[in-house]
Design a protein around this motif. Structure first.
Motif, mmCIF file in Angstrom:
data_model
loop_
_atom_site.group_PDB
_atom_site.id
_atom_site.type_symbol
_atom_site.label_atom_id
_atom_site.label_comp_id
_atom_site.label_asym_id
_atom_site.label_seq_id
_atom_site.Cartn_x
_atom_site.Cartn_y
_atom_site.Cartn_z
ATOM 1 N N GLU A 153 0.996 -0.943 0.082
ATOM 2 C CA GLU A 153 -0.028 -0.042 0.076
ATOM 3 C C GLU A 153 0.658 1.015 0.099
ATOM 4 O O GLU A 153 0.776 2.718 -0.714
ATOM 5 N N ARG A 154 2.331 1.354 0.464
ATOM 6 C CA ARG A 154 3.084 2.492 0.826
ATOM 7 C C ARG A 154 3.806 2.896 -0.308
ATOM 8 O O ARG A 154 3.876 3.640 -1.268
ATOM 9 N N ALA A 155 3.666 1.425 -1.415
ATOM 10 C CA ALA A 155 4.520 1.719 -2.775
ATOM 11 C C ALA A 155 3.596 2.149 -3.805
ATOM 12 O O ALA A 155 3.986 3.255 -4.559
ATOM 13 N N ALA A 156 2.143 1.744 -3.594
ATOM 14 C CA ALA A 156 0.833 2.255 -4.771
ATOM 15 C C ALA A 156 1.286 3.785 -3.883
ATOM 16 O O ALA A 156 0.521 4.398 -4.872
ATOM 17 N N ILE A 157 0.752 4.113 -2.827
ATOM 18 C CA ILE A 157 0.538 5.793 -1.991
ATOM 19 C C ILE A 157 1.779 6.827 -2.905
ATOM 20 O O ILE A 157 1.796 7.786 -2.984
ATOM 21 N N GLU A 158 3.297 6.243 -3.051
ATOM 22 C CA GLU A 158 4.076 7.368 -3.811
ATOM 23 C C GLU A 158 4.223 7.110 -4.603
ATOM 24 O O GLU A 158 4.155 8.401 -5.092
ATOM 25 N N SER A 159 3.328 5.710 -5.271
ATOM 26 C CA SER A 159 3.598 6.312 -7.196
ATOM 27 C C SER A 159 2.287 6.803 -7.244
ATOM 28 O O SER A 159 2.883 7.642 -8.393
ATOM 29 N N LEU A 160 0.982 7.277 -6.053
ATOM 30 C CA LEU A 160 0.597 8.391 -6.684
ATOM 31 C C LEU A 160 0.594 9.888 -6.747
ATOM 32 O O LEU A 160 -0.333 11.004 -6.550
ATOM 33 N N LEU A 161 1.472 10.287 -4.747
ATOM 34 C CA LEU A 161 1.912 11.170 -5.137
ATOM 35 C C LEU A 161 3.380 11.829 -6.138
ATOM 36 O O LEU A 161 3.516 13.281 -6.125
ATOM 37 N N ALA A 162 3.689 10.505 -6.533
ATOM 38 C CA ALA A 162 5.059 10.784 -7.596
ATOM 39 C C ALA A 162 3.877 11.898 -8.819
ATOM 40 O O ALA A 162 5.020 12.877 -9.078
ATOM 41 N N GLY A 174 4.387 13.328 2.693
ATOM 42 C CA GLY A 174 5.254 12.176 2.302
ATOM 43 C C GLY A 174 3.822 11.183 2.873
ATOM 44 O O GLY A 174 2.440 11.580 2.337
ATOM 45 N N VAL A 175 4.231 9.626 2.234
ATOM 46 C CA VAL A 175 3.156 8.927 2.464
ATOM 47 C C VAL A 175 2.819 8.693 3.854
ATOM 48 O O VAL A 175 1.456 8.676 3.939
ATOM 49 N N ASP A 176 3.080 9.012 5.210
ATOM 50 C CA ASP A 176 2.864 8.895 6.727
ATOM 51 C C ASP A 176 1.708 10.550 6.501
ATOM 52 O O ASP A 176 0.615 10.092 6.824
ATOM 53 N N HIS A 177 1.874 11.700 5.885
ATOM 54 C CA HIS A 177 0.956 12.620 5.625
ATOM 55 C C HIS A 177 -0.137 12.400 5.364
ATOM 56 O O HIS A 177 -1.287 12.344 5.473
ATOM 57 N N PHE A 178 -0.135 11.860 4.548
ATOM 58 C CA PHE A 178 -1.404 11.053 3.491
ATOM 59 C C PHE A 178 -2.088 9.884 4.188
ATOM 60 O O PHE A 178 -3.650 9.972 3.979
ATOM 61 N N LEU A 179 -1.910 8.888 4.434
ATOM 62 C CA LEU A 179 -1.990 8.317 5.545
ATOM 63 C C LEU A 179 -3.354 9.082 7.021
ATOM 64 O O LEU A 179 -4.110 8.733 6.979
ATOM 65 N N LEU A 218 -4.229 11.789 6.259
ATOM 66 C CA LEU A 218 -5.246 12.494 6.078
ATOM 67 C C LEU A 218 -6.584 11.388 6.050
ATOM 68 O O LEU A 218 -7.959 13.011 5.743
ATOM 69 N N ASN A 219 -5.561 10.470 5.695
ATOM 70 C CA ASN A 219 -6.446 9.833 4.690
ATOM 71 C C ASN A 219 -6.364 8.373 5.043
ATOM 72 O O ASN A 219 -6.708 6.918 4.310
ATOM 73 N N PRO A 220 -6.835 7.974 6.593
ATOM 74 C CA PRO A 220 -7.478 7.280 6.358
ATOM 75 C C PRO A 220 -8.009 6.596 5.725
ATOM 76 O O PRO A 220 -9.340 6.131 6.017
ATOM 77 N N GLY A 221 -8.157 5.195 5.854
ATOM 78 C CA GLY A 221 -8.424 4.332 5.350
ATOM 79 C C GLY A 221 -8.254 4.277 3.732
ATOM 80 O O GLY A 221 -9.769 3.857 3.073
ATOM 81 N N ALA A 222 -8.139 4.993 3.257
ATOM 82 C CA ALA A 222 -8.189 5.550 1.934
ATOM 83 C C ALA A 222 -7.168 3.867 0.836
ATOM 84 O O ALA A 222 -8.208 3.965 -0.566
ATOM 85 N N CYS A 223 -6.617 3.206 1.202
ATOM 86 C CA CYS A 223 -6.257 2.191 0.314
ATOM 87 C C CYS A 223 -6.731 0.719 0.598
ATOM 88 O O CYS A 223 -6.847 0.169 2.218
ATOM 89 N N GLN A 224 -6.440 -0.204 0.330
ATOM 90 C CA GLN A 224 -7.647 -1.440 0.237
ATOM 91 C C GLN A 224 -6.834 -2.272 -1.140
ATOM 92 O O GLN A 224 -7.259 -1.169 -2.247
ATOM 93 N N MET A 225 -6.722 -3.134 -1.162
ATOM 94 C CA MET A 225 -6.287 -4.457 -1.949
ATOM 95 C C MET A 225 -7.549 -4.474 -2.364
ATOM 96 O O MET A 225 -8.369 -5.721 -1.917
ATOM 97 N N VAL A 226 -8.123 -5.160 -4.043
ATOM 98 C CA VAL A 226 -8.911 -5.041 -4.155
ATOM 99 C C VAL A 226 -8.426 -6.323 -5.559
ATOM 100 O O VAL A 226 -7.091 -6.442 -5.745
#
Length: 158
Positions: free
Chosen positions: A44-53, A86-91, A93-101
């Motif tokens: 999930e952190r790798a996915a967020i890093e990709s989004l933030l890039a 960064g990723v920690d700031h994203f998480l 502000l957005n708890p529960g934003a990530c889900q593996m589907v």
């Protein structure tokens, strides 16, 4: 002769067991290069890093009813986005934003071959509000983003 046959059967059974074990591990997402299962949190952190890039994404900026009755919708990246540190700031502000589907955009799912080979194993859905300033006011527009990740936690770029 009997000992040879028994030895051959034993060796073939061991080879078969190793092949089956490797296939099962690959299907379950085992990263052979790192010799471990990559935790969901790392994926999930790798996915967020990709989004933030590539942040900010294109979002709906405005809707206007035209004189002929049609609706005109304007999309684009916001001009004054609220950025993430960064990723920690994203998480935070957005708890529960990530889900593996199991499926992503338009029903896309990793094929059985790509899953066994490890080239595409996971899909992470990121649902979060894109926050930006418009006319001095903070505005939030919901966004959904799908990221494909291989079994070693590396993002697959389309």
């Amino acid at each position: 002769m009997l000992k040879r046959t028994a030895l051959l059967i034993g060796v073939l059974t061991m080879v078969r067991a190793c092949v089956v074990a490797s296939v099962v591990l690959a299907w379950q997402g085992y990263c052979f290069e790192q010799r471990r299962f990559v935790p969901a949190q790392e994926i999930e952190r790798a996915a967020i890093e990709s989004l933030l890039a590539s942040y900010p994404p294109s979002v709906e900026l405005a809707r206007q009813r035209q004189p002929d009755g049609n609706l005109a919708v304007t999309y684009g990246p916001p001009s004054h986005p609220m950025m993430f540190a960064g990723v920690d700031h994203f998480l935070a502000l957005n708890p529960g934003a990530c889900q593996m589907v199991p499926r992503g955009w338009e029903g896309h799912a990793p094929s059985q071959v790509s899953r066994l080979l490890g080239t595409e194993t996971f899909i992470v859905r990121l649902r979060y509000p894109v926050r930006f300033y418009e006319n001095g006011r903070l505005r939030a527009v919901p966004d959904e983003h799908f990221v494909s990740v291989n079994r070693c936690g590396e993002v697959i770029t389309p």
